[in-house]
Enzyme design. Structure first.
Site, PDB file in Angstrom:
ATOM      1  N   LYS A  44     103.026  26.009  21.692  1.00  0.00           N
ATOM      2  CA  LYS A  44     104.138  25.855  22.639  1.00  0.00           C
ATOM      3  C   LYS A  44     104.828  27.199  22.873  1.00  0.00           C
ATOM      4  O   LYS A  44     105.155  27.552  24.003  1.00  0.00           O
ATOM      5  CB  LYS A  44     105.146  24.822  22.108  1.00  0.00           C
ATOM      6  CG  LYS A  44     104.616  23.382  22.195  1.00  0.00           C
ATOM      7  CD  LYS A  44     105.476  22.398  21.431  1.00  0.00           C
ATOM      8  CE  LYS A  44     104.820  21.011  21.443  1.00  0.00           C
ATOM      9  NZ  LYS A  44     105.508  20.030  20.602  1.00  0.00           N
ATOM     10  N   GLN A  88     110.570  19.261  16.272  1.00  0.00           N
ATOM     11  CA  GLN A  88     109.192  18.785  16.092  1.00  0.00           C
ATOM     12  C   GLN A  88     109.165  17.571  15.153  1.00  0.00           C
ATOM     13  O   GLN A  88     109.693  17.631  14.039  1.00  0.00           O
ATOM     14  CB  GLN A  88     108.319  19.922  15.536  1.00  0.00           C
ATOM     15  CG  GLN A  88     106.849  19.586  15.430  1.00  0.00           C
ATOM     16  CD  GLN A  88     106.160  19.427  16.797  1.00  0.00           C
ATOM     17  OE1 GLN A  88     106.439  20.160  17.733  1.00  0.00           O
ATOM     18  NE2 GLN A  88     105.261  18.463  16.891  1.00  0.00           N
ATOM     19  N   ASP A 111     112.112  17.135  25.165  1.00  0.00           N
ATOM     20  CA  ASP A 111     111.155  16.104  24.740  1.00  0.00           C
ATOM     21  C   ASP A 111     111.513  14.735  25.314  1.00  0.00           C
ATOM     22  O   ASP A 111     110.755  13.773  25.158  1.00  0.00           O
ATOM     23  CB  ASP A 111     111.118  16.014  23.209  1.00  0.00           C
ATOM     24  CG  ASP A 111     109.846  16.628  22.634  1.00  0.00           C
ATOM     25  OD1 ASP A 111     108.944  16.956  23.426  1.00  0.00           O
ATOM     26  OD2 ASP A 111     109.772  16.753  21.395  1.00  0.00           O
TER      27      ASP A 111
END
Ligand code: NAD
Length: 279
Positions: A44, A88, A111
Site C-alpha cells: 500500500k 490494518q 477503509d
C-alpha cells in the site's frame, strides 16, 4: 478480466488528481508483526508513493494497549497533513477492532469501516466505501457487465468485502443473495448467479460445475497454498464463465488502486466542506 491493466489506469488517473490537489497524506497503523499484514502494508505504501501520496507507516508492538492505540488514532485525526487513515486488521486479540475503528474520523476512514460510513453505504448515500468492493464495481463497470435486474450472488459476509459489495450491487439494481458458511446448498445458489462474487477464503470452494454458463465471476479469495497464490474459485471455471477475474491479477491490484482513489476522495470531501457530507 484484467485487474492489473485496469488498476494501472486507475493509478494513472489518481496520480493526475494528486498532482492537482498538491500535498496528500495516507497513514497506516499496524499493530504486531503478522507477516501477511506487513506485506499488505508495504504494498500500500509503495503504491501511494508511486502516485505522489506521502505515507506515514506507524508500527506498534503487539502488546500496545487500547488507550495507546486510541491516542495514536486521535493524533492522526487531528493532523491536517493526513487525509486517509487505515488501521490494518486483524488486530491482536486484546484489542477490540470495533472500538478502534469507531474512533477514526469518518472523513479520513479510507477503509470505509467506521460506522458512519458503513451506515451511509447501507442508506445508499455517497461515502467512503471499502476498497475491495470499490475495485470490484470498477471492474464490472469497465467490462460493461449488466447489473440492473441481474441475479447477483455474493459468497461471504465480511464487513470488508461481502456485505459492502452486496450493498453496491443492490444499489445498481441487481437482485442480491448473500451466502455464507451456514448456507444449506451453495451450488444451488451459485448456479443461479449472473454475477458471482466469491470472498470466502477457501481454495476452490466454487468449482466449475457451480458456475452458470456465461456468468461473470469475481474471485476475491487470496489463499497461499503449495501451488502458490490461488483464489476461491477453481481456475477451470474460466472455461464456463463469460468473464472471470484471475488470481493473482484480478481483484488484488484493484484493491490497492481503489485505496489510493479513496484517499483522493477523502481529501476532496474535506475540501468541499469541513463537515462530513450527509448528502
Ligand atoms: P472472512 O475471512 O472474514 O470471512 C469469510 C466469509 O466466507 C465468512 O462470511 C463466511 O461465512 C464465508 N464462508 C466461509 N466458508 C464458507 C463456505 N464453505 N460456504 C460459504 N461461505 C463460506 O472474509 P474476507 O475478509 O472477506 O476474506 C475472504 C477472502 O478474500 C480471503 O481469502 C481474503 O484473503 C480475500 N481478500 C482478498 C482481497 C483482495 O484484495 N483480493 C481483499 C480482502 C479479502
Amino acid at each position: 478480466m484484467d485487474g492489473n491493466a485496469l488498476a494501472a489506469r486507475v493509478r494513472a488517473e489518481v496520480k493526475e488528481e494528486v498532482a492537482q490537489i498538491g500535498e496528500l497524506g495516507l497513514a497506516t497503523i499496524l499493530v504486531g508483526d503478522d507477516p501477511a499484514s506487513g506485506n499488505y502494508i508495504r504494498r500500500k505504501h509503495q503504491a501511494a508513493l508511486e502516485v505522489g501520496i506521502s505515507s506515514t507507516d506507524i508500527r506498534l508492538p503487539a502488546e500496545t494497549s487500547e488507550a495507546e492505540l486510541l491516542e495514536r488514532v486521535e493524533a492522526l485525526n487531528e493532523d491536517d497533513s493526513i487525509h486517509g487513515i487505515l488501521v490494518q486488521l486483524p488486530l491482536p486479540d486484546a484489542l477490540d477492532p470495533a472500538r478502534i475503528v469507531r474512533a477514526l474520523d469518518p472523513a479520513k476512514d479510507v477503509d470505509g469501516l467506521q460506522p458512519l460510513n458503513a451506515g451511509q453505504l447501507y442508506l445508499g448515500r455517497p461515502t467512503l466505501v471499502p476498497a475491495t468492493p470499490v475495485g470490484i464495481m470498477a471492474l464490472l463497470a469497465a467490462y460493461d457487465i449488466r447489473l440492473s435486474g441481474a441475479k447477483a450472488v455474493v459468497v461471504g459476509r465480511s464487513d470488508i468485502v461481502g456485505k459492502p459489495v452486496a450493498q453496491l450491487l443492490l444499489r445498481q439494481n441487481a437482485t442480491v443473495t448473500i451466502c455464507h458458511s451456514r448456507t444449506r446448498d451453495l451450488a444451488r445458489e451459485t448456479l443461479d448467479a449472473d454475477v458471482l462474487v466469491v470472498a470466502a477464503g477457501h481454495p476452490a470452494l466454487v468449482t466449475a460445475d457451480m458456475v452458470q454458463h456465461g456468468a461473470t465471476v469475481i474471485d476475491v479469495g487470496m489463499n497461499r497454498t503449495d501451488a502458490g497464490l490461488v483464489g476461491d474459485v477453481d481456475a477451470a471455471a474460466m472455461d464456463i464463465a463469460g468473464h472471470m477475474t484471475p488470481v493473482p491479477g484480478g481483484v488484488g491490484p484493484m484493491t490497492i488502486a481503489s485505496l489510493l482513489r479513496n484517499t483522493v476522495e477523502a481529501a476532496q470531501m474535506r475540501a468541499r466542506s469541513f463537515a462530513f457530507p450527509c448528502d
